[in-house]
Enzyme design. Structure first.
Site, mmCIF file in Angstrom:
data_model
loop_
_atom_site.group_PDB
_atom_site.id
_atom_site.type_symbol
_atom_site.label_atom_id
_atom_site.label_comp_id
_atom_site.label_asym_id
_atom_site.label_seq_id
_atom_site.Cartn_x
_atom_site.Cartn_y
_atom_site.Cartn_z
ATOM 1 N N ILE A 141 0.877 -1.159 0.000
ATOM 2 C CA ILE A 141 0.000 0.000 0.000
ATOM 3 C C ILE A 141 0.918 1.212 0.000
ATOM 4 O O ILE A 141 1.817 1.312 0.833
ATOM 5 C CB ILE A 141 -0.979 0.005 1.193
ATOM 6 C CG1 ILE A 141 -1.897 1.237 1.129
ATOM 7 C CG2 ILE A 141 -0.276 -0.119 2.520
ATOM 8 C CD1 ILE A 141 -3.075 1.153 2.098
ATOM 9 N N PHE A 142 0.726 2.119 -0.954
ATOM 10 C CA PHE A 142 1.713 3.176 -1.183
ATOM 11 C C PHE A 142 1.017 4.443 -1.653
ATOM 12 O O PHE A 142 0.118 4.404 -2.495
ATOM 13 C CB PHE A 142 2.713 2.720 -2.246
ATOM 14 C CG PHE A 142 3.771 3.743 -2.588
ATOM 15 C CD1 PHE A 142 4.861 3.943 -1.748
ATOM 16 C CD2 PHE A 142 3.679 4.492 -3.749
ATOM 17 C CE1 PHE A 142 5.832 4.880 -2.064
ATOM 18 C CE2 PHE A 142 4.644 5.429 -4.079
ATOM 19 C CZ PHE A 142 5.729 5.626 -3.228
ATOM 20 N N ARG A 149 0.294 11.892 4.392
ATOM 21 C CA ARG A 149 -0.138 12.555 5.619
ATOM 22 C C ARG A 149 -1.359 13.443 5.393
ATOM 23 O O ARG A 149 -1.525 14.473 6.051
ATOM 24 C CB ARG A 149 1.013 13.363 6.247
ATOM 25 C CG ARG A 149 2.170 12.475 6.704
ATOM 26 C CD ARG A 149 3.372 13.265 7.131
ATOM 27 N NE ARG A 149 3.991 13.922 5.985
ATOM 28 C CZ ARG A 149 4.821 13.320 5.129
ATOM 29 N NH1 ARG A 149 5.123 12.042 5.293
ATOM 30 N NH2 ARG A 149 5.334 13.987 4.110
ATOM 31 N N GLY A 151 -4.492 11.652 4.598
ATOM 32 C CA GLY A 151 -5.631 10.756 4.764
ATOM 33 C C GLY A 151 -5.872 9.795 3.626
ATOM 34 O O GLY A 151 -6.781 8.958 3.699
ATOM 35 N N PHE A 152 -5.050 9.864 2.564
ATOM 36 C CA PHE A 152 -5.281 8.993 1.417
ATOM 37 C C PHE A 152 -4.932 7.535 1.742
ATOM 38 O O PHE A 152 -5.599 6.613 1.265
ATOM 39 C CB PHE A 152 -4.482 9.474 0.210
ATOM 40 C CG PHE A 152 -4.917 10.827 -0.286
ATOM 41 C CD1 PHE A 152 -6.174 10.991 -0.850
ATOM 42 C CD2 PHE A 152 -4.095 11.930 -0.168
ATOM 43 C CE1 PHE A 152 -6.587 12.236 -1.303
ATOM 44 C CE2 PHE A 152 -4.500 13.176 -0.616
ATOM 45 C CZ PHE A 152 -5.754 13.339 -1.187
ATOM 46 N N ASN A 182 6.431 5.707 12.040
ATOM 47 C CA ASN A 182 5.235 6.460 11.644
ATOM 48 C C ASN A 182 4.156 5.535 11.107
ATOM 49 O O ASN A 182 2.970 5.683 11.428
ATOM 50 C CB ASN A 182 5.595 7.513 10.599
ATOM 51 C CG ASN A 182 6.417 8.654 11.170
ATOM 52 O OD1 ASN A 182 6.382 8.913 12.365
ATOM 53 N ND2 ASN A 182 7.160 9.325 10.317
ATOM 54 N N TYR A 187 -0.938 2.452 11.641
ATOM 55 C CA TYR A 187 -1.697 1.213 11.588
ATOM 56 C C TYR A 187 -2.368 0.920 12.928
ATOM 57 O O TYR A 187 -3.507 0.433 12.974
ATOM 58 C CB TYR A 187 -0.801 0.051 11.183
ATOM 59 C CG TYR A 187 -0.280 0.155 9.763
ATOM 60 C CD1 TYR A 187 -1.091 0.621 8.731
ATOM 61 C CD2 TYR A 187 1.025 -0.216 9.442
ATOM 62 C CE1 TYR A 187 -0.620 0.716 7.437
ATOM 63 C CE2 TYR A 187 1.511 -0.126 8.145
ATOM 64 C CZ TYR A 187 0.680 0.344 7.144
ATOM 65 O OH TYR A 187 1.147 0.439 5.871
#
Length: 214
Positions: A141-142, A149, A151-152, A182, A187
């Protein structure tokens, strides 16, 4: 070359997470390489457009989420996207300020609709014997650096988790590097349990190939 513009000089962005199409493959490959740079693992990178196309888009196609499933994050700056059969989720973001994207020319939508590609997810099914249910494993997931930073990433992960729950799956799993504090905190904030006692075991390269003739 003209300088990068702040995303349509707007702080309103519509995000669409959609099933990738073959035309998205060059963008996915570039983002995988950017991820390898971030994780300091470029020496392991060997993916090509051809290898990604053949493995992510087999013929005949397999059902989404029951095989390798690539998803791409599209951003729209002028109007909300029109949902299609490829759409998994759409939401609107109000950013605190316009975003300057140095790579905007390289990540313009192949659909020619003025949108921009900002991230991707690749997941595939796994299975829990304890639950006797299928699940989803998120391989990657990228989000590209200018769009982090905001919210995407949460939007993408939440969309995948929602789909897994709708399909009656038992869990969604992924891995995180132990130095990426981070990401670990992010998560945990999503409700994920980060297991300290589990370690990944992997056979790859020559260590895997030696079993071919045994």
């Amino acid at each position: 070359m003209s300088p990068p513009s702040a995303a349509a000089e707007s702080t309103t962005v519509w995000a669409e997470l959609r099933h990738a199409e073959p035309s998205d493959v060059p963008f996915i490959r570039r983002m995988i390489y950017q991820m390898a740079e971030f994780e300091r693992l470029t020496h392991l990178f060997s993916a090509t457009d051809t290898s990604l196309l053949s493995t992510l888009f087999p013929s005949p196609p397999l059902p989404h989420f029951f095989s390798f499933t690539p998803l791409v994050l599209y951003l729209s700056f002028t109007s909300p996207p029109v949902p299609s059969s490829q759409t998994l989720s759409i939401t609107q973001f109000s950013l605190s300020s316009p975003v300057v994207d140095p790579d905007e020319a390289d990540f313009g939508s192949p659909l020619g609709d003025g949108r921009r590609i900002a991230g991707f997810v690749i997941c595939f099914p796994n299975y829990s014997t304890f639950l006797a249910k299928p699940g989803l494993y998120i391989e990657d997931i990228f989000v590209r650096e200018p769009w982090r930073r905001m919210g995407f990433g949460k939007f993408m992960l939440s969309s995948v988790a929602k789909k897994a729950a709708e399909l009656g799956m038992g869990r969604v799993e992924w891995c995180v590097l132990d130095w990426n504090v981070n990401a670990i905190e992010f998560y945990k904030g999503m409700g994920a349990e980060v297991f300290q006692e589990w370690r990944i075991c992997r056979l790859t390269g020559p260590s895997l190939e030696k079993y071919k003739d045994e």
